[in-house]
Design an enzyme around this catalytic site. Structure first.
Site, short mmCIF file in Angstrom:
data_model
loop_
_atom_site.label_atom_id
_atom_site.label_comp_id
_atom_site.label_asym_id
_atom_site.label_seq_id
_atom_site.Cartn_x
_atom_site.Cartn_y
_atom_site.Cartn_z
CG PHE A 182 -13.08 1.76 6.98
CD1 PHE A 182 -13.02 1.42 5.66
CD2 PHE A 182 -13.44 1.43 7.85
CE1 PHE A 182 -12.97 0.10 5.52
CE2 PHE A 182 -14.19 0.43 7.28
CZ PHE A 182 -13.58 -0.64 6.89
NE ARG A 192 -2.44 -6.20 7.36
CZ ARG A 192 -3.90 -6.09 6.64
NH1 ARG A 192 -4.20 -6.69 7.39
NH2 ARG A 192 -4.70 -6.05 5.41
NE ARG A 226 -6.47 -12.34 5.16
CZ ARG A 226 -7.53 -10.95 5.20
NH1 ARG A 226 -7.50 -10.07 4.06
NH2 ARG A 226 -7.93 -10.57 6.83
CD GLU A 271 -8.75 -8.88 -3.83
OE1 GLU A 271 -10.01 -8.60 -3.64
OE2 GLU A 271 -7.74 -9.45 -3.56
CE1 TYR A 294 -9.21 -2.48 0.54
CE2 TYR A 294 -8.29 -0.41 -0.24
CZ TYR A 294 -8.23 -1.98 0.32
OH TYR A 294 -7.29 -2.69 0.92
CG HIS A 319 -5.55 -6.63 -0.43
ND1 HIS A 319 -6.76 -6.69 -0.40
CD2 HIS A 319 -5.60 -6.84 -1.46
CE1 HIS A 319 -7.42 -7.22 -0.65
NE2 HIS A 319 -6.58 -7.66 -1.47
CB THR A 330 -7.31 -5.14 9.90
OG1 THR A 330 -7.68 -6.40 8.82
CG2 THR A 330 -7.70 -4.15 9.34
CG ASN A 368 -4.23 -1.85 7.01
OD1 ASN A 368 -4.03 -1.72 5.37
ND2 ASN A 368 -4.71 -2.71 7.38
CE LYS A 375 -4.13 -2.05 2.07
NZ LYS A 375 -5.12 -2.08 2.95
P1 IDP Z 1 -8.15 -6.99 5.37
O1 IDP Z 1 -7.60 -5.66 4.84
O2 IDP Z 1 -7.14 -6.96 6.71
O3 IDP Z 1 -8.92 -7.37 5.38
P2 IDP Z 1 -10.17 -5.13 5.61
O4 IDP Z 1 -11.33 -5.44 6.79
O5 IDP Z 1 -10.64 -5.91 4.51
O6 IDP Z 1 -9.00 -5.57 6.55
O7 IDP Z 1 -10.51 -3.48 5.22
C1 IDP Z 1 -10.25 -3.12 4.17
C2 IDP Z 1 -9.12 -1.89 4.89
O8 IDP Z 1 -9.73 -1.03 4.80
C3 IDP Z 1 -7.97 -2.16 5.90
O9 IDP Z 1 -6.77 -3.27 5.52
C4 IDP Z 1 -7.54 -0.99 6.18
O10 IDP Z 1 -6.73 -0.11 5.32
C5 IDP Z 1 -8.96 -0.22 6.25
N1 IDP Z 1 -9.79 -0.37 7.29
C6 IDP Z 1 -10.33 -1.23 7.41
N2 IDP Z 1 -10.70 -0.74 8.81
C7 IDP Z 1 -10.64 0.27 9.16
C8 IDP Z 1 -11.10 1.13 10.75
O11 IDP Z 1 -11.72 0.78 10.74
N3 IDP Z 1 -10.99 2.63 9.93
C9 IDP Z 1 -9.92 2.71 8.95
N4 IDP Z 1 -9.65 1.74 8.16
C10 IDP Z 1 -10.08 0.49 8.65
MG MG Z 2 -10.18 -8.06 3.19
#
Ligand code: IDP
Ligand code: MG
Length: 141
Positions: A59, A104, A87, A128, A51, A117, A93, A114, A11
């Site tokens: 968010f 991470r 994962r 994807e 997304y 992805h 996350t 973070n 990212k």
């Molecule tokens: P993941 O990347 O661990 O699968 P997801 O829930 O799919 O997590 O969320 C996608 C992306 O959205 C996250 O990697 C992060 O960059 C962002 N994100 C997720 N939850 C939050 C939040 O509560 N606040 C801000 N950004 C978030």
């Molecule tokens: Mg995800």
């Protein structure tokens, strides 16, 4: 497809912070083979589509802004059990909850920024991957 793979994005935060090399090193040392890769800057339309599953979340706007804020590295990674193993390698996350030694924990700035992805299913790994790579860009063993 018989082979097992996942899709990843380094990212914008991680690219800005100079972590591309260290992250790819950790990824390949962990047994993943890079079978497609390129550096791009996502358009707003691409980020919104990528997304789309999160478009109702609070968010979403900030996430799209973040994903278009600079270049990213997109790649396909091949390994047995790639989706689940990757994962695990990424960590939680929210990097504050990520296991030590995960990408991470090592490279992320915050829950949003973070660092990485990774696909959450084989179906999404293919969806994807095809979003960014044609069959001609994929260097399978
Ligand atoms: P993941 O990347 O661990 O699968 P997801 O829930 O799919 O997590 O969320 C996608 C992306 O959205 C996250 O990697 C992060 O960059 C962002 N994100 C997720 N939850 C939050 C939040 O509560 N606040 C801000 N950004 C978030
Ligand atoms: Mg995800």
């Amino acid at each position: 497809m018989a082979t097992n793979f996942t899709f990843t994005i380094v990212k914008p935060d991680a690219v800005r912070n100079g972590h591309i090399g260290s992250m790819l090193n950790k990824i390949t040392e962990s047994g993943f083979r890079i079978v497609a890769m390129k550096m791009i800057r996502m358009s707003r339309a691409q980020a919104e589509r990528f997304y789309a599953v999160h478009k109702e979340k609070g968010f979403f706007r900030d996430l799209v802004e973040f994903m278009v804020s600079g270049p990213v590295v997109v790649a396909m990674l091949q390994k047995e059990n790639a989706v689940a193993d990757y994962r695990k390698l990424m960590g939680a996350t929210n990097p504050a909850n990520a296991e030590p030694g995960t990408l991470r924990a090592m490279f992320a700035e915050s829950t949003q920024n973070n660092a990485v992805h990774g696909s959450d299913s084989d179906e999404n790994a293919e969806l994807e991957s095809s979003f960014f790579f044609s069959d001609f860009d994929r260097f399978w063993e």
